[in-house]
Structure formats: C-alpha cells, structure tokens
Design a protein around this motif. Structure first.
Motif, PDB file in Angstrom:
ATOM      1  N   ARG A 266       0.802  -1.229   0.000  1.00  0.00           N
ATOM      2  CA  ARG A 266       0.000   0.000   0.000  1.00  0.00           C
ATOM      3  C   ARG A 266       0.830   1.271   0.000  1.00  0.00           C
ATOM      4  O   ARG A 266       0.295   2.376  -0.078  1.00  0.00           O
ATOM      5  CB  ARG A 266      -0.923  -0.002   1.210  1.00  0.00           C
ATOM      6  CG  ARG A 266      -1.885  -1.202   1.210  1.00  0.00           C
ATOM      7  CD  ARG A 266      -2.746  -1.236   2.428  1.00  0.00           C
ATOM      8  NE  ARG A 266      -3.653  -0.107   2.463  1.00  0.00           N
ATOM      9  CZ  ARG A 266      -4.962  -0.181   2.219  1.00  0.00           C
ATOM     10  NH1 ARG A 266      -5.506  -1.337   1.923  1.00  0.00           N
ATOM     11  NH2 ARG A 266      -5.718   0.884   2.288  1.00  0.00           N
ATOM     12  N   GLY A 267       2.140   1.118   0.133  1.00  0.00           N
ATOM     13  CA  GLY A 267       3.020   2.281   0.189  1.00  0.00           C
ATOM     14  C   GLY A 267       3.196   2.772   1.611  1.00  0.00           C
ATOM     15  O   GLY A 267       2.567   2.277   2.547  1.00  0.00           O
ATOM     16  N   GLY A 268       4.076   3.750   1.738  1.00  0.00           N
ATOM     17  CA  GLY A 268       4.302   4.388   3.036  1.00  0.00           C
ATOM     18  C   GLY A 268       3.649   5.760   3.028  1.00  0.00           C
ATOM     19  O   GLY A 268       2.565   5.931   2.455  1.00  0.00           O
ATOM     20  N   PHE A 269       4.334   6.714   3.616  1.00  0.00           N
ATOM     21  CA  PHE A 269       3.801   8.080   3.669  1.00  0.00           C
ATOM     22  C   PHE A 269       4.814   9.097   3.152  1.00  0.00           C
ATOM     23  O   PHE A 269       4.653  10.301   3.348  1.00  0.00           O
ATOM     24  CB  PHE A 269       3.394   8.432   5.109  1.00  0.00           C
ATOM     25  CG  PHE A 269       2.252   7.591   5.612  1.00  0.00           C
ATOM     26  CD1 PHE A 269       0.943   7.926   5.302  1.00  0.00           C
ATOM     27  CD2 PHE A 269       2.490   6.458   6.375  1.00  0.00           C
ATOM     28  CE1 PHE A 269      -0.118   7.147   5.755  1.00  0.00           C
ATOM     29  CE2 PHE A 269       1.446   5.682   6.835  1.00  0.00           C
ATOM     30  CZ  PHE A 269       0.138   6.029   6.525  1.00  0.00           C
ATOM     31  N   GLN A 270       5.864   8.646   2.483  1.00  0.00           N
ATOM     32  CA  GLN A 270       6.932   9.531   2.043  1.00  0.00           C
ATOM     33  C   GLN A 270       6.501  10.524   0.967  1.00  0.00           C
ATOM     34  O   GLN A 270       7.069  11.600   0.858  1.00  0.00           O
ATOM     35  CB  GLN A 270       8.133   8.717   1.530  1.00  0.00           C
ATOM     36  CG  GLN A 270       8.888   7.978   2.623  1.00  0.00           C
ATOM     37  CD  GLN A 270       8.121   6.777   3.165  1.00  0.00           C
ATOM     38  OE1 GLN A 270       7.401   6.109   2.437  1.00  0.00           O
ATOM     39  NE2 GLN A 270       8.261   6.526   4.447  1.00  0.00           N
ATOM     40  N   GLU A 271       5.515  10.185   0.182  1.00  0.00           N
ATOM     41  CA  GLU A 271       5.116  11.054  -0.926  1.00  0.00           C
ATOM     42  C   GLU A 271       4.144  12.156  -0.510  1.00  0.00           C
ATOM     43  O   GLU A 271       3.727  12.970  -1.334  1.00  0.00           O
ATOM     44  CB  GLU A 271       4.544  10.222  -2.072  1.00  0.00           C
ATOM     45  CG  GLU A 271       5.601   9.332  -2.695  1.00  0.00           C
ATOM     46  CD  GLU A 271       5.090   8.556  -3.887  1.00  0.00           C
ATOM     47  OE1 GLU A 271       4.145   9.020  -4.555  1.00  0.00           O
ATOM     48  OE2 GLU A 271       5.646   7.470  -4.151  1.00  0.00           O
ATOM     49  N   LYS A 272       3.780  12.173   0.746  1.00  0.00           N
ATOM     50  CA  LYS A 272       2.969  13.258   1.329  1.00  0.00           C
ATOM     51  C   LYS A 272       1.619  13.433   0.628  1.00  0.00           C
ATOM     52  O   LYS A 272       1.111  14.540   0.475  1.00  0.00           O
ATOM     53  CB  LYS A 272       3.744  14.576   1.306  1.00  0.00           C
ATOM     54  CG  LYS A 272       5.099  14.495   1.982  1.00  0.00           C
ATOM     55  CD  LYS A 272       5.886  15.758   1.787  1.00  0.00           C
ATOM     56  CE  LYS A 272       7.310  15.554   2.270  1.00  0.00           C
ATOM     57  NZ  LYS A 272       8.164  16.659   1.874  1.00  0.00           N
ATOM     58  N   ILE A 273       1.017  12.341   0.209  1.00  0.00           N
ATOM     59  CA  ILE A 273      -0.251  12.392  -0.511  1.00  0.00           C
ATOM     60  C   ILE A 273      -1.402  12.638   0.464  1.00  0.00           C
ATOM     61  O   ILE A 273      -1.547  11.935   1.449  1.00  0.00           O
ATOM     62  CB  ILE A 273      -0.480  11.077  -1.299  1.00  0.00           C
ATOM     63  CG1 ILE A 273       0.613  10.908  -2.337  1.00  0.00           C
ATOM     64  CG2 ILE A 273      -1.880  11.061  -1.916  1.00  0.00           C
ATOM     65  CD1 ILE A 273       0.631   9.545  -2.989  1.00  0.00           C
TER      66      ILE A 273
END
Length: 108
Positions: A93-100
């Motif tokens: 699901r991804g992390g939170f690095q891309e600040k979406i």
C-alpha cells in the motif's frame, strides 16, 4: 502528595528513592498492563503532537517506540515481527513519504 495512577518506566522507583522520597506501587496483571500501555501510547502521542521543536519530538517518538516494543511483547511477537508486517503493508500500500493528501473519491 501527588497521585499519579499511571504506568511508569521500570527505573522510576529508583529515581524517586534517589531524591529521598517514598512511593507506593503495585504490579499490574497482564490485562491491566496492556490497558495501561494503550493509555500510555495516547499520552505519549499527545506529548509528541505538542512538542515545540525537533529535539522534543524525537524524545516523544522514542517514548512511543518503547511502548510499541512493550505492546508487541504483550501480543506475543517481537518488534522484528511487527517490522515485517509494517514492511509488507508498505510494499502493498506504500508508506507516507510522498505526502499524498486524499481529498475525496468520486463514485461514477
């Protein structure tokens, strides 16, 4: 005489003794311990949110991490097992690095 009624770190009684004070403690049952760890997690999270600078934020993150370690143990797993679950979720699901920041989803 302050009354705390909260979970504290293991060496806090020795710290209190060193300053010449007395105290009352008791050992929690496993269920009480888990509940108090959960309360402590919220307490530390609130302190992190209120941190006014990076140094204070890091201190509170360290406290949160200590609680995560203890909660993992309560649930019968190691922190490495928790980390493996975290990594698997990040892979899927991804992390939170891309600040979406999701605003809305449209049903079509």
């Amino acid at each position: 005489m302050p009354i705390y009624n909260k979970l504290v770190r293991d060496k806090i009684p020795q710290v209190i003794e060193k300053v010449g004070k007395t105290f009352t403690v008791r050992t929690l049952s496993n269920e009480e311990y888990r509940q108090e760890l959960r309360k402590k997690a919220f307490e530390e999270l609130e302190e992190y949110v209120r941190a006014e600078d990076d140094a204070a934020a890091i201190e509170e993150l360290a406290d949160l991490l200590e609680i995560v370690h203890a909660l993992a143990q309560c649930h019968g797993v190691t922190i490495d097992q928790v980390e493996a679950v975290r990594a698997e979720k990040a892979e899927k699901r991804g992390g939170f690095q891309e600040k979406i920041f999701l605003i809305e989803v449209h049903d079509e």
